[in-house]
Design a protein around this motif. Structure first.
Motif, mmCIF file in Angstrom:
data_model
loop_
_atom_site.group_PDB
_atom_site.id
_atom_site.type_symbol
_atom_site.label_atom_id
_atom_site.label_comp_id
_atom_site.label_asym_id
_atom_site.label_seq_id
_atom_site.Cartn_x
_atom_site.Cartn_y
_atom_site.Cartn_z
ATOM 1 N N ARG A 123 -5.855 -19.688 -9.903
ATOM 2 C CA ARG A 123 -5.524 -18.841 -8.881
ATOM 3 C C ARG A 123 -5.178 -17.424 -9.470
ATOM 4 O O ARG A 123 -4.660 -16.739 -8.668
ATOM 5 C CB ARG A 123 -3.708 -19.635 -8.911
ATOM 6 C CG ARG A 123 -4.061 -20.924 -8.024
ATOM 7 C CD ARG A 123 -2.437 -21.495 -8.277
ATOM 8 N NE ARG A 123 -2.554 -22.985 -7.692
ATOM 9 C CZ ARG A 123 -1.573 -23.833 -8.142
ATOM 10 N NH1 ARG A 123 -0.622 -23.354 -8.699
ATOM 11 N NH2 ARG A 123 -1.482 -25.044 -7.623
ATOM 12 N N GLY A 124 -5.198 -17.108 -10.589
ATOM 13 C CA GLY A 124 -4.855 -15.766 -11.062
ATOM 14 C C GLY A 124 -3.475 -15.320 -11.037
ATOM 15 O O GLY A 124 -2.781 -16.165 -10.520
ATOM 16 N N SER A 125 -3.145 -14.271 -11.213
ATOM 17 C CA SER A 125 -1.964 -13.605 -11.044
ATOM 18 C C SER A 125 -2.095 -12.306 -10.253
ATOM 19 O O SER A 125 -2.929 -11.427 -10.536
ATOM 20 C CB SER A 125 -1.269 -13.263 -12.428
ATOM 21 O OG SER A 125 -1.998 -12.494 -13.118
ATOM 22 N N PRO A 126 -1.173 -12.123 -9.335
ATOM 23 C CA PRO A 126 -1.425 -10.732 -8.302
ATOM 24 C C PRO A 126 -0.954 -9.536 -9.250
ATOM 25 O O PRO A 126 -0.124 -9.461 -10.199
ATOM 26 C CB PRO A 126 -0.098 -10.977 -7.343
ATOM 27 C CG PRO A 126 0.786 -11.906 -7.987
ATOM 28 C CD PRO A 126 -0.087 -12.750 -8.999
ATOM 29 N N PRO A 127 -1.882 -8.407 -8.924
ATOM 30 C CA PRO A 127 -1.781 -7.171 -9.677
ATOM 31 C C PRO A 127 -0.335 -6.430 -9.025
ATOM 32 O O PRO A 127 0.067 -7.039 -8.120
ATOM 33 C CB PRO A 127 -2.791 -6.670 -9.347
ATOM 34 C CG PRO A 127 -3.381 -6.921 -7.920
ATOM 35 C CD PRO A 127 -3.219 -8.495 -7.966
ATOM 36 N N PRO A 128 -0.323 -5.466 -9.726
ATOM 37 C CA PRO A 128 1.037 -4.503 -9.141
ATOM 38 C C PRO A 128 0.863 -4.182 -7.625
ATOM 39 O O PRO A 128 -0.534 -4.060 -7.344
ATOM 40 C CB PRO A 128 1.075 -3.480 -9.919
ATOM 41 C CG PRO A 128 0.541 -3.876 -11.264
ATOM 42 C CD PRO A 128 -0.419 -4.759 -10.892
ATOM 43 N N GLU A 129 1.831 -4.387 -6.906
ATOM 44 C CA GLU A 129 1.468 -4.251 -5.212
ATOM 45 C C GLU A 129 0.473 -2.787 -5.066
ATOM 46 O O GLU A 129 -0.362 -2.635 -4.182
ATOM 47 C CB GLU A 129 2.811 -3.970 -4.589
ATOM 48 C CG GLU A 129 2.637 -3.785 -2.824
ATOM 49 C CD GLU A 129 3.956 -4.012 -2.436
ATOM 50 O OE1 GLU A 129 4.114 -3.353 -1.219
ATOM 51 O OE2 GLU A 129 4.914 -5.017 -2.859
ATOM 52 N N GLU A 130 1.019 -1.781 -5.823
ATOM 53 C CA GLU A 130 0.271 -0.456 -5.584
ATOM 54 C C GLU A 130 -1.199 -0.598 -6.011
ATOM 55 O O GLU A 130 -1.990 0.422 -5.581
ATOM 56 C CB GLU A 130 0.864 0.607 -6.267
ATOM 57 C CG GLU A 130 1.039 0.599 -7.801
ATOM 58 C CD GLU A 130 1.931 -0.087 -8.420
ATOM 59 O OE1 GLU A 130 2.441 -0.077 -9.479
ATOM 60 O OE2 GLU A 130 2.795 -0.974 -7.579
ATOM 61 N N ASP A 131 -1.706 -1.480 -6.436
ATOM 62 C CA ASP A 131 -3.035 -1.540 -7.075
ATOM 63 C C ASP A 131 -3.834 -2.731 -6.308
ATOM 64 O O ASP A 131 -5.046 -2.793 -6.385
ATOM 65 C CB ASP A 131 -3.043 -2.023 -8.508
ATOM 66 C CG ASP A 131 -2.743 -0.826 -9.617
ATOM 67 O OD1 ASP A 131 -2.716 -0.081 -9.404
ATOM 68 O OD2 ASP A 131 -2.289 -1.349 -10.877
ATOM 69 N N ASN A 132 -2.990 -3.597 -5.286
ATOM 70 C CA ASN A 132 -3.798 -4.404 -4.644
ATOM 71 C C ASN A 132 -4.429 -4.072 -3.147
ATOM 72 O O ASN A 132 -3.530 -3.577 -2.606
ATOM 73 C CB ASN A 132 -2.651 -5.622 -4.630
ATOM 74 C CG ASN A 132 -3.100 -6.901 -3.944
ATOM 75 O OD1 ASN A 132 -4.588 -7.016 -3.606
ATOM 76 N ND2 ASN A 132 -2.793 -7.719 -4.035
ATOM 77 N N PHE A 133 -5.573 -4.190 -3.192
ATOM 78 C CA PHE A 133 -6.147 -3.869 -1.717
ATOM 79 C C PHE A 133 -5.393 -4.674 -0.595
ATOM 80 O O PHE A 133 -5.216 -3.800 0.558
ATOM 81 C CB PHE A 133 -7.880 -4.473 -1.809
ATOM 82 C CG PHE A 133 -8.173 -4.275 -0.367
ATOM 83 C CD1 PHE A 133 -8.756 -3.295 0.017
ATOM 84 C CD2 PHE A 133 -8.395 -5.626 0.141
ATOM 85 C CE1 PHE A 133 -9.572 -3.252 1.338
ATOM 86 C CE2 PHE A 133 -9.036 -5.452 1.396
ATOM 87 C CZ PHE A 133 -9.599 -4.387 2.189
ATOM 88 N N TYR A 134 -5.184 -5.686 -0.636
ATOM 89 C CA TYR A 134 -4.464 -6.584 0.390
ATOM 90 C C TYR A 134 -2.848 -6.060 0.780
ATOM 91 O O TYR A 134 -2.524 -6.614 1.661
ATOM 92 C CB TYR A 134 -4.527 -8.004 -0.025
ATOM 93 C CG TYR A 134 -5.786 -8.370 0.206
ATOM 94 C CD1 TYR A 134 -6.618 -8.685 1.563
ATOM 95 C CD2 TYR A 134 -6.484 -8.972 -0.919
ATOM 96 C CE1 TYR A 134 -7.806 -9.101 1.586
ATOM 97 C CE2 TYR A 134 -7.924 -9.538 -0.890
ATOM 98 C CZ TYR A 134 -8.474 -9.362 0.503
ATOM 99 O OH TYR A 134 -9.645 -10.152 0.618
ATOM 100 N N MET A 135 -2.549 -5.375 -0.162
ATOM 101 C CA MET A 135 -0.951 -4.874 0.134
ATOM 102 C C MET A 135 -1.049 -3.619 0.811
ATOM 103 O O MET A 135 0.031 -2.806 0.771
ATOM 104 C CB MET A 135 -0.571 -4.587 -1.288
ATOM 105 C CG MET A 135 -0.178 -5.883 -1.941
ATOM 106 S SD MET A 135 0.988 -6.944 -0.960
ATOM 107 C CE MET A 135 1.020 -8.589 -1.970
ATOM 108 N N ALA A 136 -2.183 -2.853 1.133
ATOM 109 C CA ALA A 136 -2.302 -1.623 2.109
ATOM 110 C C ALA A 136 -2.762 -2.055 3.498
ATOM 111 O O ALA A 136 -3.350 -3.111 3.626
ATOM 112 C CB ALA A 136 -3.232 -0.711 1.415
ATOM 113 N N GLU A 137 -2.673 -1.048 4.263
ATOM 114 C CA GLU A 137 -3.543 -1.171 5.528
ATOM 115 C C GLU A 137 -4.792 -1.046 5.600
ATOM 116 O O GLU A 137 -5.377 -0.296 4.711
ATOM 117 C CB GLU A 137 -2.679 -0.194 6.738
ATOM 118 C CG GLU A 137 -1.452 -0.564 7.068
ATOM 119 C CD GLU A 137 -0.718 0.174 8.150
ATOM 120 O OE1 GLU A 137 -1.793 0.339 9.180
ATOM 121 O OE2 GLU A 137 0.255 1.032 8.280
#
Length: 424
Positions: free
Chosen positions: A66-80
Protein backbone atom coordinates in the motif's frame (compact mmCIF):
# COMPACT_ATOMS: atom_id res chain seq x y z
CA UNK A 1 -7.97 2.28 -28.17
CA UNK A 2 -8.76 -0.99 -29.91
CA UNK A 3 -6.25 -2.75 -27.70
CA UNK A 4 -7.75 -1.21 -24.59
CA UNK A 5 -11.29 -2.13 -25.56
CA UNK A 6 -10.09 -5.67 -26.10
CA UNK A 7 -8.92 -5.74 -22.50
CA UNK A 8 -12.19 -4.22 -21.22
CA UNK A 9 -10.36 -1.22 -19.84
CA UNK A 10 -11.60 1.36 -22.38
CA UNK A 11 -13.77 3.96 -20.77
CA UNK A 12 -13.01 3.25 -17.13
CA UNK A 13 -15.80 4.16 -14.70
CA UNK A 14 -15.68 4.03 -10.88
CA UNK A 15 -16.61 0.35 -10.72
CA UNK A 16 -15.00 -3.03 -11.26
CA UNK A 17 -13.58 -3.77 -14.67
CA UNK A 18 -15.15 -6.78 -16.36
CA UNK A 19 -11.99 -8.84 -15.79
CA UNK A 20 -11.81 -8.10 -12.07
CA UNK A 21 -15.56 -8.51 -11.70
CA UNK A 22 -15.70 -11.88 -13.43
CA UNK A 23 -12.88 -13.24 -11.25
CA UNK A 24 -14.51 -11.95 -8.08
CA UNK A 25 -17.99 -13.20 -8.97
CA UNK A 26 -16.63 -16.57 -9.97
CA UNK A 27 -14.92 -16.94 -6.60
CA UNK A 28 -17.82 -15.63 -4.60
CA UNK A 29 -20.40 -17.71 -6.42
CA UNK A 30 -18.42 -20.90 -6.10
CA UNK A 31 -17.73 -20.31 -2.43
CA UNK A 32 -21.18 -19.03 -1.55
CA UNK A 33 -22.78 -22.27 -2.68
CA UNK A 34 -20.46 -24.60 -0.78
CA UNK A 35 -21.47 -26.53 2.31
CA UNK A 36 -20.05 -25.19 5.57
CA UNK A 37 -18.10 -28.23 6.78
CA UNK A 38 -14.58 -28.76 8.07
CA UNK A 39 -13.81 -25.09 8.67
CA UNK A 40 -11.26 -25.61 11.48
CA UNK A 41 -9.41 -28.31 9.60
CA UNK A 42 -9.32 -26.27 6.39
CA UNK A 43 -8.08 -23.19 8.24
CA UNK A 44 -5.37 -25.21 9.93
CA UNK A 45 -4.16 -26.60 6.60
CA UNK A 46 -4.10 -23.12 5.07
CA UNK A 47 -2.17 -21.68 8.01
CA UNK A 48 0.35 -24.52 7.65
CA UNK A 49 0.69 -23.81 3.93
CA UNK A 50 1.24 -20.10 4.54
CA UNK A 51 3.85 -20.78 7.22
CA UNK A 52 5.75 -23.05 4.86
CA UNK A 53 5.68 -20.58 1.97
CA UNK A 54 6.54 -17.65 4.24
CA UNK A 55 9.74 -19.45 5.22
CA UNK A 56 10.56 -19.60 1.51
CA UNK A 57 10.20 -15.83 1.23
CA UNK A 58 6.58 -15.38 0.13
CA UNK A 59 4.46 -12.65 1.66
CA UNK A 60 0.80 -12.79 2.72
CA UNK A 61 0.44 -9.22 4.00
CA UNK A 62 -1.15 -6.77 1.56
CA UNK A 63 -0.14 -3.76 3.66
CA UNK A 64 3.46 -3.80 2.43
CA UNK A 65 2.23 -2.88 -1.06
CA UNK A 66 0.00 0.00 0.00
CA UNK A 67 2.84 2.39 0.73
CA UNK A 68 2.34 5.64 2.57
CA UNK A 69 1.01 8.90 1.14
CA UNK A 70 3.52 11.71 0.58
CA UNK A 71 2.90 15.23 1.87
CA UNK A 72 -0.10 16.71 0.10
CA UNK A 73 1.97 19.39 -1.62
CA UNK A 74 4.18 16.68 -3.18
CA UNK A 75 1.36 14.46 -4.44
CA UNK A 76 0.23 14.67 -8.08
CA UNK A 77 -3.26 13.48 -7.16
CA UNK A 78 -3.74 16.29 -4.64
CA UNK A 79 -3.69 18.89 -7.41
CA UNK A 80 -6.08 19.67 -10.23
CA UNK A 81 -7.24 18.13 -12.46
CA UNK A 82 -7.00 14.61 -10.95
CA UNK A 83 -7.75 15.88 -7.48
CA UNK A 84 -11.34 15.71 -8.65
CA UNK A 85 -11.27 11.90 -8.51
CA UNK A 86 -10.37 11.62 -4.82
CA UNK A 87 -13.14 9.80 -3.01
CA UNK A 88 -14.62 10.40 0.41
CA UNK A 89 -16.63 7.17 0.38
CA UNK A 90 -18.27 4.70 -1.95
CA UNK A 91 -21.46 2.71 -1.84
CA UNK A 92 -21.37 -0.43 -3.88
CA UNK A 93 -19.38 0.66 -6.91
CA UNK A 94 -20.61 4.26 -6.85
CA UNK A 95 -18.18 6.81 -5.45
CA UNK A 96 -18.72 10.01 -3.50
CA UNK A 97 -16.07 12.56 -4.42
CA UNK A 98 -14.26 15.00 -2.16
CA UNK A 99 -14.15 17.70 -4.85
CA UNK A 100 -17.20 17.18 -7.08
CA UNK A 101 -16.90 20.57 -8.80
CA UNK A 102 -13.31 19.88 -9.86
CA UNK A 103 -14.33 16.46 -11.11
CA UNK A 104 -17.25 17.92 -13.05
CA UNK A 105 -14.98 20.50 -14.66
CA UNK A 106 -12.42 17.82 -15.59
CA UNK A 107 -15.11 15.55 -17.01
CA UNK A 108 -16.37 18.44 -19.14
CA UNK A 109 -12.89 19.00 -20.57
CA UNK A 110 -12.55 15.30 -21.36
CA UNK A 111 -15.98 15.21 -23.01
CA UNK A 112 -14.91 18.07 -25.27
CA UNK A 113 -11.58 16.31 -25.91
CA UNK A 114 -13.60 13.40 -27.27
CA UNK A 115 -14.38 15.48 -30.35
CA UNK A 116 -10.76 15.15 -31.45
CA UNK A 117 -10.61 11.47 -30.47
CA UNK A 118 -13.76 10.79 -32.49
CA UNK A 119 -12.29 12.54 -35.51
CA UNK A 120 -9.11 10.48 -35.40
CA UNK A 121 -11.12 7.26 -35.21
CA UNK A 122 -13.19 8.31 -38.22
CA UNK A 123 -10.05 8.08 -40.34
CA UNK A 124 -10.08 4.29 -39.95
CA UNK A 125 -7.13 2.12 -39.02
CA UNK A 126 -4.65 4.81 -40.04
CA UNK A 127 -5.98 7.04 -37.25
CA UNK A 128 -4.52 10.14 -38.87
CA UNK A 129 -6.18 13.42 -37.96
CA UNK A 130 -8.38 14.89 -40.70
CA UNK A 131 -8.31 18.57 -39.75
CA UNK A 132 -11.16 19.58 -42.02
CA UNK A 133 -13.33 16.84 -40.50
CA UNK A 134 -12.31 18.01 -37.02
CA UNK A 135 -13.58 21.51 -37.82
CA UNK A 136 -16.89 20.02 -38.97
CA UNK A 137 -17.18 17.90 -35.82
CA UNK A 138 -16.43 20.91 -33.61
CA UNK A 139 -19.18 22.92 -35.29
CA UNK A 140 -21.66 20.03 -35.07
CA UNK A 141 -20.96 19.45 -31.39
CA UNK A 142 -21.00 23.15 -30.52
CA UNK A 143 -24.51 23.54 -31.84
CA UNK A 144 -25.84 20.67 -29.74
CA UNK A 145 -24.43 21.51 -26.30
CA UNK A 146 -24.82 24.40 -23.90
CA UNK A 147 -21.22 25.58 -23.58
CA UNK A 148 -20.85 29.29 -24.26
CA UNK A 149 -17.05 29.13 -24.43
CA UNK A 150 -16.91 26.23 -26.89
CA UNK A 151 -19.76 27.70 -28.92
CA UNK A 152 -17.48 30.57 -29.87
CA UNK A 153 -15.56 28.02 -31.93
CA UNK A 154 -18.24 27.81 -34.63
CA UNK A 155 -17.33 31.29 -35.85
CA UNK A 156 -14.57 31.75 -38.42
CA UNK A 157 -12.90 29.53 -40.98
CA UNK A 158 -11.69 25.99 -40.32
CA UNK A 159 -8.30 27.08 -38.98
CA UNK A 160 -9.88 29.60 -36.60
CA UNK A 161 -12.40 27.01 -35.39
CA UNK A 162 -9.67 24.45 -34.66
CA UNK A 163 -7.42 27.05 -33.03
CA UNK A 164 -10.22 28.15 -30.72
CA UNK A 165 -11.07 24.53 -29.90
CA UNK A 166 -7.57 23.73 -28.65
CA UNK A 167 -7.26 27.04 -26.78
CA UNK A 168 -10.35 25.90 -24.84
CA UNK A 169 -8.07 23.45 -22.99
CA UNK A 170 -5.39 25.95 -21.92
CA UNK A 171 -6.45 26.02 -18.27
CA UNK A 172 -6.73 22.24 -18.14
CA UNK A 173 -3.20 21.79 -19.53
CA UNK A 174 -1.77 24.51 -17.30
CA UNK A 175 -3.11 22.74 -14.19
CA UNK A 176 -1.80 19.43 -15.50
CA UNK A 177 1.68 20.89 -15.95
CA UNK A 178 1.67 22.19 -12.38
CA UNK A 179 0.48 18.83 -11.05
CA UNK A 180 3.16 16.83 -12.88
CA UNK A 181 5.83 19.07 -11.34
CA UNK A 182 5.03 17.40 -8.02
CA UNK A 183 7.59 14.68 -7.26
CA UNK A 184 5.27 11.91 -6.00
CA UNK A 185 2.01 10.23 -6.96
CA UNK A 186 -0.19 8.29 -4.56
CA UNK A 187 -3.87 7.73 -5.24
CA UNK A 188 -5.63 6.93 -1.95
CA UNK A 189 -8.09 4.13 -2.69
CA UNK A 190 -11.07 2.99 -0.65
CA UNK A 191 -11.16 -0.74 -0.01
CA UNK A 192 -14.62 -2.25 -0.45
CA UNK A 193 -14.64 -5.34 1.79
CA UNK A 194 -12.10 -7.09 -0.39
CA UNK A 195 -9.35 -5.58 -2.51
CA UNK A 196 -10.78 -6.94 -5.76
CA UNK A 197 -13.60 -4.42 -5.31
CA UNK A 198 -11.33 -1.39 -5.05
CA UNK A 199 -12.71 1.62 -6.93
CA UNK A 200 -10.23 3.24 -9.37
CA UNK A 201 -12.01 6.22 -10.98
CA UNK A 202 -8.84 7.99 -12.12
CA UNK A 203 -7.65 5.48 -14.71
CA UNK A 204 -10.13 6.18 -17.50
CA UNK A 205 -9.61 9.96 -17.35
CA UNK A 206 -5.84 9.47 -17.39
CA UNK A 207 -6.04 7.38 -20.56
CA UNK A 208 -8.35 9.95 -22.21
CA UNK A 209 -5.94 12.73 -21.28
CA UNK A 210 -3.04 10.96 -23.00
CA UNK A 211 -5.18 10.52 -26.11
CA UNK A 212 -6.00 14.21 -26.11
CA UNK A 213 -2.35 15.19 -25.67
CA UNK A 214 -1.56 13.30 -28.85
CA UNK A 215 -4.04 15.47 -30.73
CA UNK A 216 -2.98 18.69 -28.98
CA UNK A 217 0.69 18.09 -29.84
CA UNK A 218 -0.21 17.29 -33.45
CA UNK A 219 -2.09 20.58 -33.71
CA UNK A 220 0.85 22.55 -32.33
CA UNK A 221 3.25 20.82 -34.73
CA UNK A 222 0.93 21.71 -37.58
CA UNK A 223 1.26 25.35 -36.56
CA UNK A 224 5.04 25.08 -36.32
CA UNK A 225 5.05 25.29 -32.52
CA UNK A 226 7.54 22.49 -31.78
CA UNK A 227 8.24 23.79 -28.27
CA UNK A 228 4.55 23.75 -27.33
CA UNK A 229 4.13 20.31 -28.89
CA UNK A 230 7.08 18.94 -26.91
CA UNK A 231 5.51 20.23 -23.69
CA UNK A 232 2.43 18.15 -24.47
CA UNK A 233 4.64 15.14 -25.19
CA UNK A 234 6.39 15.61 -21.85
CA UNK A 235 2.97 15.52 -20.18
CA UNK A 236 2.32 12.19 -21.89
CA UNK A 237 5.63 10.88 -20.54
CA UNK A 238 4.76 12.09 -17.03
CA UNK A 239 1.32 10.48 -17.00
CA UNK A 240 2.82 7.20 -18.20
CA UNK A 241 5.32 7.24 -15.30
CA UNK A 242 2.60 8.16 -12.81
CA UNK A 243 0.35 5.32 -13.93
CA UNK A 244 3.35 2.98 -13.71
CA UNK A 245 3.54 3.64 -9.97
CA UNK A 246 0.01 2.28 -9.36
CA UNK A 247 -0.05 -1.11 -7.64
CA UNK A 248 -3.05 -2.63 -9.45
CA UNK A 249 -2.87 -4.98 -12.43
CA UNK A 250 -5.58 -3.04 -14.26
CA UNK A 251 -3.47 0.12 -13.80
CA UNK A 252 -0.59 -1.58 -15.58
CA UNK A 253 -2.88 -2.54 -18.47
CA UNK A 254 -3.93 1.10 -18.74
CA UNK A 255 -0.26 2.10 -18.66
CA UNK A 256 0.45 -0.28 -21.55
CA UNK A 257 -2.38 1.28 -23.57
CA UNK A 258 -0.98 4.74 -22.84
CA UNK A 259 2.46 3.55 -23.92
CA UNK A 260 1.08 2.33 -27.25
CA UNK A 261 -0.47 5.78 -27.82
CA UNK A 262 2.94 7.36 -27.11
CA UNK A 263 4.65 5.04 -29.61
CA UNK A 264 1.99 5.81 -32.24
CA UNK A 265 2.52 9.53 -31.67
CA UNK A 266 6.27 9.19 -32.09
CA UNK A 267 6.08 7.07 -35.24
CA UNK A 268 3.58 9.44 -36.87
CA UNK A 269 5.67 12.54 -36.18
CA UNK A 270 9.14 11.00 -36.60
CA UNK A 271 8.26 9.74 -40.07
CA UNK A 272 7.50 13.32 -41.10
CA UNK A 273 10.80 14.66 -39.68
CA UNK A 274 9.02 17.10 -37.39
CA UNK A 275 11.47 17.05 -34.45
CA UNK A 276 14.84 18.67 -33.90
CA UNK A 277 17.83 16.62 -32.76
CA UNK A 278 17.39 17.86 -29.19
CA UNK A 279 13.71 16.90 -29.18
CA UNK A 280 14.46 13.49 -30.64
CA UNK A 281 16.91 12.96 -27.81
CA UNK A 282 14.10 13.60 -25.31
CA UNK A 283 11.98 10.96 -27.05
CA UNK A 284 14.84 8.45 -27.05
CA UNK A 285 15.62 9.12 -23.38
CA UNK A 286 12.04 8.23 -22.50
CA UNK A 287 12.06 5.01 -24.53
CA UNK A 288 15.43 3.99 -23.10
CA UNK A 289 14.45 4.64 -19.48
CA UNK A 290 11.07 2.96 -19.80
CA UNK A 291 12.11 -0.10 -21.81
CA UNK A 292 11.41 -2.49 -18.95
CA UNK A 293 8.05 -2.50 -17.17
CA UNK A 294 8.32 -5.99 -15.74
CA UNK A 295 9.16 -4.72 -12.26
CA UNK A 296 5.84 -2.91 -12.05
CA UNK A 297 4.02 -5.85 -13.61
CA UNK A 298 5.58 -8.16 -11.01
CA UNK A 299 4.39 -5.94 -8.19
CA UNK A 300 0.89 -5.85 -9.69
CA UNK A 301 0.81 -9.65 -9.95
CA UNK A 302 1.85 -9.90 -6.30
CA UNK A 303 -1.07 -7.65 -5.37
CA UNK A 304 -3.42 -9.66 -7.62
CA UNK A 305 -2.31 -12.87 -5.91
CA UNK A 306 -3.03 -11.52 -2.44
CA UNK A 307 -6.33 -9.95 -3.53
CA UNK A 308 -7.62 -13.28 -4.82
CA UNK A 309 -6.33 -15.24 -1.82
CA UNK A 310 -8.14 -12.72 0.38
CA UNK A 311 -11.46 -13.88 -1.08
CA UNK A 312 -10.57 -17.50 -0.45
CA UNK A 313 -9.55 -16.69 3.12
CA UNK A 314 -12.86 -15.00 3.82
CA UNK A 315 -14.57 -18.22 2.81
CA UNK A 316 -12.37 -20.33 5.06
CA UNK A 317 -13.20 -18.03 7.97
CA UNK A 318 -16.91 -18.54 7.15
CA UNK A 319 -17.72 -14.83 7.26
CA UNK A 320 -21.24 -13.67 6.26
CA UNK A 321 -19.63 -11.02 4.09
CA UNK A 322 -20.17 -13.23 1.05
CA UNK A 323 -23.94 -12.80 1.29
CA UNK A 324 -23.61 -9.04 1.17
CA UNK A 325 -21.02 -8.97 -1.63
CA UNK A 326 -23.01 -11.41 -3.75
CA UNK A 327 -26.14 -9.29 -3.24
CA UNK A 328 -24.37 -6.06 -4.20
CA UNK A 329 -22.81 -7.61 -7.27
CA UNK A 330 -26.13 -9.01 -8.45
CA UNK A 331 -26.75 -12.18 -10.39
CA UNK A 332 -24.42 -11.39 -13.30
CA UNK A 333 -21.65 -13.98 -13.53
CA UNK A 334 -23.48 -16.69 -11.58
CA UNK A 335 -24.68 -18.57 -14.66
CA UNK A 336 -22.78 -21.72 -15.47
CA UNK A 337 -21.11 -22.26 -12.10
CA UNK A 338 -23.83 -24.31 -10.38
CA UNK A 339 -21.75 -27.41 -11.08
CA UNK A 340 -19.49 -26.31 -8.20
CA UNK A 341 -22.26 -26.27 -5.62
CA UNK A 342 -21.37 -29.71 -4.25
CA UNK A 343 -17.65 -29.10 -4.10
CA UNK A 344 -16.23 -30.02 -0.71
CA UNK A 345 -14.38 -27.54 1.45
CA UNK A 346 -11.14 -29.51 1.24
CA UNK A 347 -11.36 -29.31 -2.57
CA UNK A 348 -11.71 -25.53 -2.34
CA UNK A 349 -8.62 -25.53 -0.14
CA UNK A 350 -6.86 -27.55 -2.84
CA UNK A 351 -7.84 -24.93 -5.39
CA UNK A 352 -6.56 -22.19 -3.10
CA UNK A 353 -3.17 -23.79 -2.55
CA UNK A 354 -2.85 -24.62 -6.24
CA UNK A 355 -3.62 -21.01 -7.16
CA UNK A 356 -1.04 -19.74 -4.68
CA UNK A 357 1.70 -22.02 -5.99
CA UNK A 358 0.90 -21.26 -9.64
CA UNK A 359 0.99 -17.52 -8.98
CA UNK A 360 4.31 -17.87 -7.20
CA UNK A 361 5.73 -19.66 -10.24
CA UNK A 362 4.39 -16.95 -12.56
CA UNK A 363 5.74 -14.11 -10.43
CA UNK A 364 9.16 -15.76 -10.27
CA UNK A 365 9.23 -15.98 -14.08
CA UNK A 366 8.21 -12.36 -14.58
CA UNK A 367 10.32 -10.75 -11.82
CA UNK A 368 13.19 -8.83 -13.54
CA UNK A 369 15.49 -9.84 -10.69
CA UNK A 370 15.42 -13.34 -12.16
CA UNK A 371 16.14 -12.48 -15.80
CA UNK A 372 17.66 -9.84 -18.03
CA UNK A 373 15.36 -7.93 -20.34
CA UNK A 374 12.27 -10.00 -21.12
CA UNK A 375 11.25 -13.21 -19.35
CA UNK A 376 12.25 -16.33 -21.26
CA UNK A 377 9.40 -16.70 -23.75
CA UNK A 378 9.85 -20.45 -24.09
CA UNK A 379 9.48 -20.83 -20.33
CA UNK A 380 6.41 -18.57 -20.26
CA UNK A 381 4.75 -20.43 -23.15
CA UNK A 382 5.43 -23.79 -21.50
CA UNK A 383 3.96 -22.51 -18.24
CA UNK A 384 0.66 -21.44 -19.78
CA UNK A 385 0.41 -24.46 -22.08
CA UNK A 386 1.46 -27.22 -19.69
CA UNK A 387 1.50 -26.09 -16.07
CA UNK A 388 -2.00 -24.64 -15.87
CA UNK A 389 -4.55 -27.31 -14.89
CA UNK A 390 -7.09 -28.16 -17.53
CA UNK A 391 -10.57 -29.64 -16.97
CA UNK A 392 -10.89 -31.16 -13.53
CA UNK A 393 -11.00 -30.20 -9.92
CA UNK A 394 -8.11 -27.72 -10.18
CA UNK A 395 -9.45 -26.00 -13.29
CA UNK A 396 -10.71 -23.03 -11.24
CA UNK A 397 -7.20 -22.11 -10.11
CA UNK A 398 -6.05 -22.49 -13.71
CA UNK A 399 -8.81 -20.21 -14.96
CA UNK A 400 -7.66 -17.37 -12.71
CA UNK A 401 -4.03 -17.76 -13.75
CA UNK A 402 -4.76 -17.99 -17.47
CA UNK A 403 -6.22 -14.47 -17.52
CA UNK A 404 -2.75 -13.08 -16.75
CA UNK A 405 -1.33 -14.24 -20.05
CA UNK A 406 -2.97 -11.20 -21.63
CA UNK A 407 -1.04 -8.87 -19.34
CA UNK A 408 2.28 -10.58 -20.12
CA UNK A 409 1.67 -10.48 -23.86
CA UNK A 410 0.71 -6.80 -23.69
CA UNK A 411 3.82 -5.90 -21.68
CA UNK A 412 6.07 -7.85 -24.07
CA UNK A 413 4.57 -6.10 -27.09
CA UNK A 414 4.99 -2.65 -25.55
CA UNK A 415 8.59 -3.24 -24.47
CA UNK A 416 9.43 -4.40 -28.01
CA UNK A 417 7.81 -1.27 -29.44
CA UNK A 418 9.74 0.97 -27.03
CA UNK A 419 12.98 -0.77 -27.99
CA UNK A 420 12.21 -0.39 -31.70
CA UNK A 421 11.33 3.30 -31.31
CA UNK A 422 14.55 3.91 -29.38
CA UNK A 423 16.62 2.42 -32.19
CA UNK A 424 15.05 4.49 -34.97
Amino acid sequence: DAFLQKQSVGRMKPRLTSLMKSVLLFLLSMIFLLPGCGKEEALAKWVKHKASRTQEGWNYDMSIYRGSPPPEEDNFYMAEPFKGYLMSSSKGMEANYQHPLIREKTETFLERAHIAAKTRRQSGEAKIMDWRQLARNIRDTSTSINDSELNKAIKGNDEEVIDHYFSYFNDFLMNLHKATDRPRSYFPTIKKDVHLRTVLPHLGPMKKTVNFLRDASAFKLRKGDRQGAMKDIQLMFALYRICKEDTWLISQLVRVAMGITIVDTYEETHAKGLWSTEELNQWKAFFKNQRNGYGELTRALRVERLSTLEVFELFLADKPLFDRIATEEGSEGFAGILKFKDMARDTVLEQMIAYDRLMQELITMVDPENHQGHPNQTTVDFYFENQIPGPGKLSIAGTFIATHKTALNAEKKLMEQFDSAYRK
